[in-house]
Design a protein around this motif. Structure first.
Motif, PDB file in Angstrom:
ATOM      1  N   GLU A 100     -13.168   0.383   3.499  1.00 19.94           N
ATOM      2  CA  GLU A 100     -13.048  -0.909   4.184  1.00 19.94           C
ATOM      3  C   GLU A 100     -12.031  -0.824   5.321  1.00 19.94           C
ATOM      4  OE1 GLU A 100     -11.386  -5.314   3.099  1.00 19.94           O
ATOM      5  OE2 GLU A 100     -12.623  -4.315   1.592  1.00 19.94           O
ATOM      6  N   TRP A 101     -10.927  -0.128   5.109  1.00 21.44           N
ATOM      7  CA  TRP A 101      -9.920   0.040   6.159  1.00 21.44           C
ATOM      8  C   TRP A 101     -10.499   0.818   7.330  1.00 21.44           C
ATOM      9  CZ3 TRP A 101      -4.816   1.901   3.447  1.00 21.44           C
ATOM     10  CH2 TRP A 101      -4.399   0.934   2.524  1.00 21.44           C
ATOM     11  N   PRO A 127      -9.215   3.915   2.066  1.00 18.50           N
ATOM     12  CA  PRO A 127     -10.282   3.022   1.625  1.00 18.50           C
ATOM     13  C   PRO A 127     -11.324   2.832   2.733  1.00 18.50           C
ATOM     14  CG  PRO A 127      -8.142   2.133   1.013  1.00 18.50           C
ATOM     15  CD  PRO A 127      -7.894   3.307   1.924  1.00 18.50           C
ATOM     16  N   ILE A 144       0.840  -1.192   0.000  1.00 16.19           N
ATOM     17  CA  ILE A 144       0.000   0.000   0.000  1.00 16.19           C
ATOM     18  C   ILE A 144       0.875   1.242   0.000  1.00 16.19           C
ATOM     19  CG2 ILE A 144      -1.923  -1.149   1.154  1.00 16.19           C
ATOM     20  CD1 ILE A 144      -1.010   0.183   3.742  1.00 16.19           C
ATOM     21  N   SER A 198      -7.446  11.105   4.934  1.00 11.68           N
ATOM     22  CA  SER A 198      -6.349  10.381   4.302  1.00 11.68           C
ATOM     23  C   SER A 198      -5.255   9.972   5.303  1.00 11.68           C
ATOM     24  CB  SER A 198      -5.727  11.225   3.195  1.00 11.68           C
ATOM     25  OG  SER A 198      -5.182  12.415   3.736  1.00 11.68           O
ATOM     26  N   ASP A 232      -1.314   8.993  -3.224  1.00 11.00           N
ATOM     27  CA  ASP A 232      -1.427   8.592  -4.617  1.00 11.00           C
ATOM     28  C   ASP A 232      -0.075   8.888  -5.258  1.00 11.00           C
ATOM     29  OD1 ASP A 232      -1.817   8.380  -7.352  1.00 11.00           O
ATOM     30  OD2 ASP A 232      -3.791   9.332  -7.305  1.00 11.00           O
ATOM     31  N   TYR A 247      -2.106   8.210   3.539  1.00 10.84           N
ATOM     32  CA  TYR A 247      -2.328   7.382   2.358  1.00 10.84           C
ATOM     33  C   TYR A 247      -2.154   8.274   1.137  1.00 10.84           C
ATOM     34  CZ  TYR A 247      -4.713   3.805  -0.507  1.00 10.84           C
ATOM     35  OH  TYR A 247      -5.042   2.854  -1.440  1.00 10.84           O
ATOM     36  N   ARG A 261      -4.634  10.772  -0.736  1.00 10.34           N
ATOM     37  CA  ARG A 261      -5.921  10.294  -1.246  1.00 10.34           C
ATOM     38  C   ARG A 261      -6.703   9.706  -0.084  1.00 10.34           C
ATOM     39  NH1 ARG A 261      -4.455   5.009  -4.971  1.00 10.34           N
ATOM     40  NH2 ARG A 261      -2.907   4.128  -3.583  1.00 10.34           N
TER      41      ARG A 261
END
Length: 134
Positions: A123-124, A121, A51, A85, A111, A109, A118
């Protein structure tokens, strides 16, 4: 000692020691990094190397030395803040019942193609929040 939602145990290695016979201050950052690797694998189901996150803040407060005789350390960690982010995590580095250090990191996080942050996610975020609630 504080309560944290995740713990991992690491072996104290001879190479972690400095000339004074205790774990070098810089190694604590490596212990925190390994704890994040374990957390991402166990909680988020991803490898930290798969990641795109960058460490933007690291603070460590040292309380007690760790020596080779201690054999293992426990890294307790808990997500303290989830931004759009970013994730801020608090830690305790423990030897038995003794807190050897406390720390805090913030990761963002990113890009890599666009060169900026960014959103995390969804889900995280759900998994991190779910673990914090338990």
């Amino acid at each position: 000692m504080s309560t944290f939602e995740y713990e991992t145990e690491l072996q104290v290695r001879f190479r972690d020691l400095d000339a004074m016979g205790h774990v070098n201050n810089a190694v604590y950052a490596t212990y925190l990094e390994q704890a994040r690797v374990d957390y991402y694998a166990d909680v988020l189901g991803v490898g930290l190397d798969d990641i795109d996150t960058v460490l933007v803040n690291l603070q460590i407060d040292y309380r007690h030395e760790i020596t080779l005789d201690d054999e293992t350390v426990t890294i307790a960690m808990g997500v303290r803040d989830i931004g759009e982010s970013s994730v801020t995590v608090a830690y305790e580095v423990r030897v038995g019942e003794r807190v050897a250090a406390t720390a805090e990191t913030t990761q963002v996080y990113v890009d890599p193609e666009a060169g900026g942050s960014r959103p995390l996610p969804g889900e995280w975020v759900e998994r991190m929040e779910s673990l914090r609630e338990n």
